[in-house]
Write a protein that holds these residues in place. Structure first.
Motif, PDB file in Angstrom:
ATOM      1  N   ILE A  17       0.817  -1.221   0.000  1.00  0.00           N
ATOM      2  CA  ILE A  17       0.000   0.000   0.000  1.00  0.00           C
ATOM      3  C   ILE A  17       0.848   1.267   0.000  1.00  0.00           C
ATOM      4  CG2 ILE A  17      -1.457   1.404   1.536  1.00  0.00           C
ATOM      5  CD1 ILE A  17      -3.209  -0.322  -0.023  1.00  0.00           C
ATOM      6  N   PHE A  20       2.368   2.300  -3.644  1.00  0.00           N
ATOM      7  CA  PHE A  20       1.508   2.721  -4.752  1.00  0.00           C
ATOM      8  C   PHE A  20       0.649   3.918  -4.350  1.00  0.00           C
ATOM      9  CE2 PHE A  20       2.517  -1.675  -5.602  1.00  0.00           C
ATOM     10  CZ  PHE A  20       2.687  -1.723  -6.978  1.00  0.00           C
ATOM     11  N   THR A  21       0.319   4.730  -5.313  1.00  0.00           N
ATOM     12  CA  THR A  21      -0.543   5.890  -5.086  1.00  0.00           C
ATOM     13  C   THR A  21      -1.584   5.978  -6.204  1.00  0.00           C
ATOM     14  OG1 THR A  21       0.962   7.349  -6.313  1.00  0.00           O
ATOM     15  CG2 THR A  21       1.260   7.213  -3.915  1.00  0.00           C
ATOM     16  N   ARG A  25      -2.679   2.255  -6.929  1.00  0.00           N
ATOM     17  CA  ARG A  25      -2.952   1.564  -5.674  1.00  0.00           C
ATOM     18  C   ARG A  25      -4.255   0.766  -5.783  1.00  0.00           C
ATOM     19  NH1 ARG A  25      -2.554   5.640  -1.743  1.00  0.00           N
ATOM     20  NH2 ARG A  25      -4.764   6.137  -1.996  1.00  0.00           N
ATOM     21  N   VAL A  91      -7.043   5.568   1.790  1.00  0.00           N
ATOM     22  CA  VAL A  91      -6.147   4.432   1.998  1.00  0.00           C
ATOM     23  C   VAL A  91      -6.477   3.684   3.277  1.00  0.00           C
ATOM     24  CG1 VAL A  91      -4.406   5.801   3.223  1.00  0.00           C
ATOM     25  CG2 VAL A  91      -3.716   3.745   1.985  1.00  0.00           C
TER      26      VAL A  91
END
Length: 586
Positions: A17, A20-21, A25, A91
């Motif tokens: 997690i 990634f963005t 993600r 997130v």
């Protein structure tokens, strides 16, 4: 074939997690769910993994027909859930969902009670964050009560495990005997399956979750509990009564409810009731029926919660009194949601019919006529509230004037996939039957008697709905539930305990305060009295004779007030006093 635990697919996503963005993600999370599904599909039958812990042999991983079936639907549903939430940017929700789904997968593949308990508690904590993530006053309160209920259920399970291990020396997750340990474990499981009278936590918490959270929550906690019932409590006749009460309870409160997601929440309890009955009957057909119904229930429940979530995301409203007329703006959401509504109602040609019929047939085979009657009535009630009430008041009824955009493409794709599976299993149930723990040879859901009888029941329910439509129109009311008793009882218990123990504290504080004050005064006057004794032995210090006693005492006190004695003298006196006191006490 692979020997990898599917749990690692979700744990790996949790670890990735931070790397990634943005959209990448979301793609990574979706890929992790797909990989988990592939792992479950590739698992060989009979695979186990063990480890030693405190003198016990833990079975961390066990693959058989029952665990594989639940693992398969858990991972399959996660694919559609993360596709539905493809645009999610929070997130924290993604982390909570991955931990929650991963722990549910870990629980159904656990082969011992200790491993099950660990994953059970992780599920409770991780799922709480999906409720809190909405960041409203109602969600905060619901999340707090949710975790308290589940921690209580976990404590019941832990106590039962300890008693069971002490009595038998075994930690194996297998069929349990009806002793104290078994009953305590059962209590913890029934709380998680939302059995009456501890069912309110579900209808209170799930609707307060986020759109994504509601979809994910609807699939895992109650079905994991159903899995444990099928694994460890088959044939416990008390479950037949519990399941029948759940089935009827869900109908009554869903009919009274105004909030669309609360209607669907009560439907979860209602459908879980059928599975609990299947576990209680305990025959091969009833176990197959409960497992199959759990599989199908996840599909159509997720589909219904997605359709309601799409409406909530588009309008920001959840109460039926504030909705209506949305068929003009969201026709595809209506169509896909209506397939879910037909499936939960066990309409022939849908997955619900091919699974629920097995439980009804199992009850008939065991000549449990009163059970069969209750479940048939409950089936009609499901069509009344979830099959008709939910779509009618949300998408039809009085036009609210709302014209939101249609659900985004990724939501429609997810709902479309689930709707397709609901119809596919309904017309071609053989792949579902092939996964069942027992051979369902000879069972046919579409025998003429079952088909005609069930259609008559559904048509009667539909006629009753439209005849009684004026009475079923929703109002913005509050319904009382069994939780009123333990909430009020808990409040009274808290007040009683507070009055008793705070009263004792107050009395003790006064008594102790008086003693401490007296003891402090005694110690403070020790130097004065020592000097008085010394001067009595040496009268020349301040004069002689009794006439000078008062003068000597006055001069001694003036000397003490002027710090004639060092502070150490008082400290020594206090220390000696404490030593004497301790000697007397000990």
């Amino acid at each position: 074939m692979t020997n990898m635990h599917p749990l690692f697919a979700y744990l790996g996503a949790v670890a990735l997690i931070p790397i990634f963005t943005g959209v990448w993600r979301n793609r990574m999370v979706l890929a992790a769910a797909l990989f988990g599904l592939f792992v479950v599909h590739s698992l060989p039958e009979g695979l186990t993994a063990t480890a030693s812990f405190l003198g016990h042999e833990l079975t961390l991983f066990r693959v058989d027909a029952l665990s594989r079936m639940f693992g398969y639907i858990f991972c399959l549903n996660s694919v559609f859930a993360f596709l539905f939430a493809y645009k999610l940017v929070d997130v924290r929700q993604q982390l909570a969902a991955l931990c929650y789904i991963g722990s549910a997968v870990g629980a159904v593949f656990a082969g011992d009670l200790i491993t099950l308990y660990v994953f059970w508690e992780v599920m409770a904590v991780a799922s709480t964050f999906l409720i809190l993530a909405r960041k409203t006053t109602l969600s905060s309160g619901a999340g707090f009560r949710y975790v308290l209920v589940h921690l209580f259920g976990g404590l019941c399970m832990l106590a039962g495990i300890i008693v069971h291990v002490q009595a038998t020396g075994s930690i194996a997750l297998t069929s349990l005997a009806p002793n104290l340990g078994g009953w305590l474990i059962l209590a913890g499981v029934l709380i998680n399956v939302s059995a009456f009278p501890f069912a309110r936590w579900l209808s209170e918490s799930y609707p307060e979750a986020t759109v994504t959270g509601g979809v994910i929550l609807s699939a895992y906690t109650t079905k994991t509990a159903v899995y444990v019932l099928l694994r460890s409590f088959p044939g416990w006749e008390v479950l037949i009564v519990v399941g029948c009460v759940m089935a009827v309870y869900g109908i009554i409160y869903a009919i009274l409810e105004n909030d669309m997601r609360r209607i669907l929440a009560f439907s979860i309890t209602n459908q879980a009731g059928f599975m609990v009955v299947g576990a209680g009957i305990g025959t091969a057909l009833s176990i197959n029926g409960a497992a199959a119904h759990a599989f199908c229930s996840i599909l159509y429940t997720s589909l219904l919660w997605m359709s309601a979530g799409a409406v909530l995301a588009a309008t920001g409203k959840s109460k039926c009194t504030e909705l209506g007329g949305l068929h003009k703006a969201m026709p595809l959401t209506l169509l896909l949601g209506f397939i879910g509504a037909l499936t939960i109602s066990s309409f022939p040609g849908t997955a619900g019919f091919t699974s629920k019929t097995m439980i009804l047939q199992a009850a008939a085979n065991e000549h449990l006529l009163w059970v069969l009657l209750v479940l048939e009535v409950a089936s009609a009630g499901v069509f009344l509230h979830a099959g008709l009430k939910y779509p009618f008041f949300v998408f039809f009824s009085k036009d609210s004037g709302l014209r939101p955009p249609e659900a985004p493409r990724h939501m429609l794709l997810s709902m479309g996939g689930l709707a397709f599976l609901c119809l596919l299993i309904g017309v071609y149930p053989q792949p579902l039957y092939a996964m069942l723990p027992f051979d369902p040879a000879g069972f046919d859901a579409y025998k003429a008697g079952k088909l005609v009888g069930h259609m008559q029941l559904l048509l009667f329910s539909a006629a009753a709905f439209f005849v009684m439509l004026p009475l079923l129109r929703n109002t913005d009311t509050v319904t009382l539930d069994a939780d009123w008793f333990y909430r009020r009882g808990g409040s009274l218990f808290y007040r009683a305990v507070s009055a008793v123990f705070n009263g004792l504290n107050e009395v003790s504080a006064k008594a102790a305060g008086g003693f401490v004050h007296g003891f402090a005064e005694f110690c403070r006057k020790i130097p004065e009295r020592v000097l008085l004794v010394v001067t009595s032995l040496n009268p020349d210090s301040f004069g002689s004779g009794r006439a000078n006693s008062a003068l000597r005492l006055k001069q001694i006190r003036e000397s003490l007030d002027a710090a004639a004695l060092p502070v150490g003298g008082s400290l020594v006196a206090v220390t000696l006093g404490l030593a004497v006191l301790l000697a007397l006490v000990l």
